[in-house]
Structures are given as C-alpha cells and as structure tokens.
Design a protein around this motif. Structure first.
Motif, PDB file in Angstrom:
ATOM      1  N   LEU A  35      23.800  29.760  40.124  1.00  0.00           N
ATOM      2  CA  LEU A  35      23.956  29.602  41.571  1.00  0.00           C
ATOM      3  C   LEU A  35      24.723  28.318  41.813  1.00  0.00           C
ATOM      4  CD1 LEU A  35      23.223  30.183  44.593  1.00  0.00           C
ATOM      5  CD2 LEU A  35      21.081  28.938  44.179  1.00  0.00           C
ATOM      6  N   SER A  48      33.363  33.314  43.864  1.00  0.00           N
ATOM      7  CA  SER A  48      32.490  34.455  43.616  1.00  0.00           C
ATOM      8  C   SER A  48      33.310  35.671  43.194  1.00  0.00           C
ATOM      9  CB  SER A  48      31.669  34.770  44.867  1.00  0.00           C
ATOM     10  OG  SER A  48      30.781  35.837  44.641  1.00  0.00           O
ATOM     11  N   GLU A  55      26.333  33.527  41.864  1.00  0.00           N
ATOM     12  CA  GLU A  55      25.658  33.447  43.158  1.00  0.00           C
ATOM     13  C   GLU A  55      26.083  32.167  43.858  1.00  0.00           C
ATOM     14  OE1 GLU A  55      21.372  34.330  42.831  1.00  0.00           O
ATOM     15  OE2 GLU A  55      21.812  34.952  40.771  1.00  0.00           O
TER      16      GLU A  55
END
Length: 264
Positions: A35, A48, A55
């Motif tokens: 993330l 992304s 994430e």
C-alpha cells in the motif's frame, strides 16, 4: 517469490515516485502486499495502473488529520501490517540568507519531514506490536542528516532530527520483535526537489542495492557515500556513545507483547 508464510504487508509513504515507488515495485514483484500513499490522486492512479495489484491511499503526510485517517485505514484494510517505510519527503533548495518564502511553506517542509514521520510512528508502532510477529519500521533520512547542506538547510536539519528520533525509536523497541532501520540515501536522481534537473545515483541501481537489506538485519542501510568505511565508522562510534549514555536516565520501553515496562 514469497511464500504464504513470508508474504509481507507493506506500507510506503510517498510511494508514487522516486525511492518509494522503486521499493514498492520490488516488494510487489516478490509477491508482497503493498500500500502506497501520496498527495496526488492522479499520480497514485498512474502508479496503480503501472503496477497491477498495488494499493493506494491519498494522504498528505504534512496533515495530522490525514495521518490519523491513514492509520485508521491501514488498521482496517491491512491489520497484519509488518513493514512500514516512512519515505515521504520534499526538499526546498534555498539558502538561509535568501529564503523569503511565506512561513506556511517553511512549516509545510517541517511537517512533511519531521512531524509526519514522528506522528506516523506513534500511530503505527502499536499496530506492529499487536500481532506479535517480527516487523520492520524504516525511516528514510539522508546523507544530509550527517553533513548539513547549505543549499537545503532546513531539509538537512529535519533529517538530522529524524535520525536522532530513529535511534531513540530503536532503543524503545529493543525488547520487541520490531526492528528499526534507518535508510540513509545519498543524492539519488529523483524529483525530490521538484521538476527540473536532478543529480545523484541511478534510482534503479539504488533500489536494487538497498531493497534486500530492509529485512531488519541491518539497522543502518547506506549506499555509495553513506556506505563508505568512514561513514559507517562514524555510525559505529555514535552507537557506542549512545549505548553508554542511554541508561543514564532510564525510560520506559516497549515490551514484546506491546505493553510498556516501567523505567528501572
């Protein structure tokens, strides 16, 4: 490729470009869950798309509310967080004598470089300790923390402060399975100072070299000038001095179960 037992849950702040992006790419390539955060929704959407499976979460590390919302989001979607790389940063290249920027610009630099990393560690370390498994907390500082740079004086000062805080964070967590790593880049050719010419080490070469060293077994990870014998000798001498003085005024320390033991 990571096995189920070795898959890490990784949070990288400032992961939409530069060192943060490079490390995210490598963690993701090796099968870990990653993330990344950044201030720009557009840039996060682009990374992304470039790295399927990555994430993202829009978050301004300079903003205390954003930091708290990030911690709450991580707790909800990534409860088994076990690697944090506090990387978000900016660099205002302006000498003290000619720095006439509004104070809000100066305060923003301080908030991103110092208040953000300190606050984030306060929010996330308890989560790392809750699951009781080995974890790694990485603070990204700079060679400028050890050699003040007149062209970026506030950046140098803030990174020096984060270096000092990282040493104390490592001390506070010494009895736990959470290892604290200081990643100390020299100049790397990223857009840290904004658009325009950049200089320094090749980002891919840098990330390829330091990535395998972020497993917690190396408390300090340098590269090039920050991995030379004279630099590492300086760190070793500093560590010895710290160990000698750190018990002068005992402080409470984290324990392996996440509780805090009283000073003695």
């Amino acid at each position: 490729m990571a096995t189920e037992e070795t898959i890490h849950n990784v949070l990288i702040t400032g992961g939409s470009s530069g060192i943060g992006f490079g490390l995210a790419e490598r963690f993701l390539r090796d099968g870990h869950r990653v993330l990344v955060t950044g201030r720009s929704r557009h840039r996060l959407a682009a990374v992304s798309e470039a790295l399927p499976g990555l994430e993202t979460f829009v978050s301004d590390i300079a903003n205390p509310q954003d930091r708290e919302e990030l911690a709450a989001h991580v707790r909800q979607v990534m409860p088994n967080l076990d690697v944090v790389i506090s990387n978000a940063g900016i660099q205002r290249r302006v000498g003290i004598a000619v720095d006439h920027a509004p104070w809000a610009d100066v305060q923003n630099e301080i908030d991103i470089l110092l208040a953000g990393p300190v606050h984030l560690s306060r929010l996330l370390v308890p989560q790392l300790l809750e699951h009781g498994r080995p974890s790694v907390y990485v603070n990204v500082t700079s060679g400028g923390a050890f050699q003040p740079m007149p062209f970026a004086p506030l950046y140098s000062a803030a990174k020096a402060a984060v270096h000092s805080y990282t040493v104390n964070l490592r001390h506070a967590l010494r009895a736990t399975p959470c290892r604290v790593v200081e990643l100390i880049p020299p100049a790397v050719a990223t857009q840290l100072a904004g658009p325009g010419p950049n200089h320094g080490a090749d980002p891919d070469e840098y990330c390829d070299t330091v990535y395998p060293l972020l497993d917690g077994s190396h408390p300090n990870v340098g590269f090039g000038p920050t991995a030379q014998p004279d630099f590492t000798a300086r760190l070793t001498a500093e560590h010895r001095a710290f160990e000698s003085a750190s018990t002068r005024f005992p402080v409470p320390l984290y324990q392996a179960d996440g509780t805090v033991a009283p000073a003695h």
